[in-house]
Design an enzyme around this catalytic site. Sequence first.
Site, mmCIF file in Angstrom:
data_model
loop_
_atom_site.group_PDB
_atom_site.id
_atom_site.type_symbol
_atom_site.label_atom_id
_atom_site.label_comp_id
_atom_site.label_asym_id
_atom_site.label_seq_id
_atom_site.Cartn_x
_atom_site.Cartn_y
_atom_site.Cartn_z
ATOM 1 N N HIS A 70 -7.897 -3.286 22.268
ATOM 2 C CA HIS A 70 -8.390 -1.918 22.491
ATOM 3 C C HIS A 70 -7.313 -0.866 22.288
ATOM 4 C CE1 HIS A 70 -11.397 -4.287 24.916
ATOM 5 N NE2 HIS A 70 -12.176 -3.548 24.173
ATOM 6 N N GLU A 122 -10.127 1.720 25.170
ATOM 7 C CA GLU A 122 -10.142 2.135 23.763
ATOM 8 C C GLU A 122 -10.214 3.656 23.642
ATOM 9 O OE1 GLU A 122 -13.354 2.454 20.220
ATOM 10 O OE2 GLU A 122 -13.361 0.536 21.256
ATOM 11 N N CYS A 186 -17.941 0.019 14.686
ATOM 12 C CA CYS A 186 -17.569 -1.217 13.993
ATOM 13 C C CYS A 186 -18.787 -1.878 13.337
ATOM 14 C CB CYS A 186 -16.934 -2.162 15.004
ATOM 15 S SG CYS A 186 -16.594 -3.795 14.367
ATOM 16 N N SER A 258 -16.064 -10.590 22.251
ATOM 17 C CA SER A 258 -14.893 -11.244 22.842
ATOM 18 C C SER A 258 -15.213 -12.621 23.420
ATOM 19 C CB SER A 258 -14.311 -10.360 23.959
ATOM 20 O OG SER A 258 -13.862 -9.135 23.446
#
Length: 276
Positions: A70, A122, A186, A258
């Site tokens: 991040h 982030e 993303c 993750s």
Amino acid sequence: MIIELAKNYGFCFGVKRAIKKAEQIKDAATIGPLIHNNEEILRLQKDFNVKTLEDINALSSEKKAIIRTHGITKQDLEKLRQTDIEIFDATCPFVTKPQQICERMSNEGYDVVIFGDENHPEVKGVKSYVSTRAYVVLDKKELENIKLPNKIAVVSQTTKKPEHFMEIVNFLMLKVKEVRVFNTICDATFKNQDAIKELSEKSDIVIVVGGKNSANTKQLFLIAKTHCKDSYLIETEAELKEEWFLDKKYCGISAGASTPDWIVKKVIAKIESFAD
């Protein structure tokens, strides 16, 4: 019962890159959690002696420091560079991109609107690259009572939903003379979100596997819950309850960016054991 995995799920490019880096470096400390998955962080600590520090102020005798996926603030990075610690940057390139945009746009005189959660690491990192004014918002309503300048640049937290980002953009287009829009969501987020929507529409139970402090995992869960009321967010197979699966015919499974495959496999095995 049919068990189906989402077409796209689990480790994204940035997380794979960070995990590989941590395994190769070994005996290092990460500034903040490397990724938002406690089980994987424990594995890295046990197998590769990679420990997690709360923040840069917790550094003491460490020789190697890994910057989490991040990212960290610009100020913390500058402090870190003034030490003798060897630095390994595992910031996801998709996170580095809005940092660079914010720095460039504010240098050109633009104020910056960041669509995201102000308390997310982030977003804290991205905001630190703004030298003008930064407005961090989750809803267009938060901009309604702000006197906005003539020049605005807009970026998004990488894991946010595109349609919500567009609501912010459309609002600004009607209010501000010049708006520069940068799509910093993303691509893996798009794919995972589209896949969970498609899967949850045909499932009568959905299990989303991932860290409960993970923004992208929570987004997947919210999408699943919208289309399948019996959707559950879990971190490990230990949280599964057999009664959830009574009279269920179709189980969809997805995982956050993750979440490692070894956890997903344990979840599938536990669900399959309920049918034995």
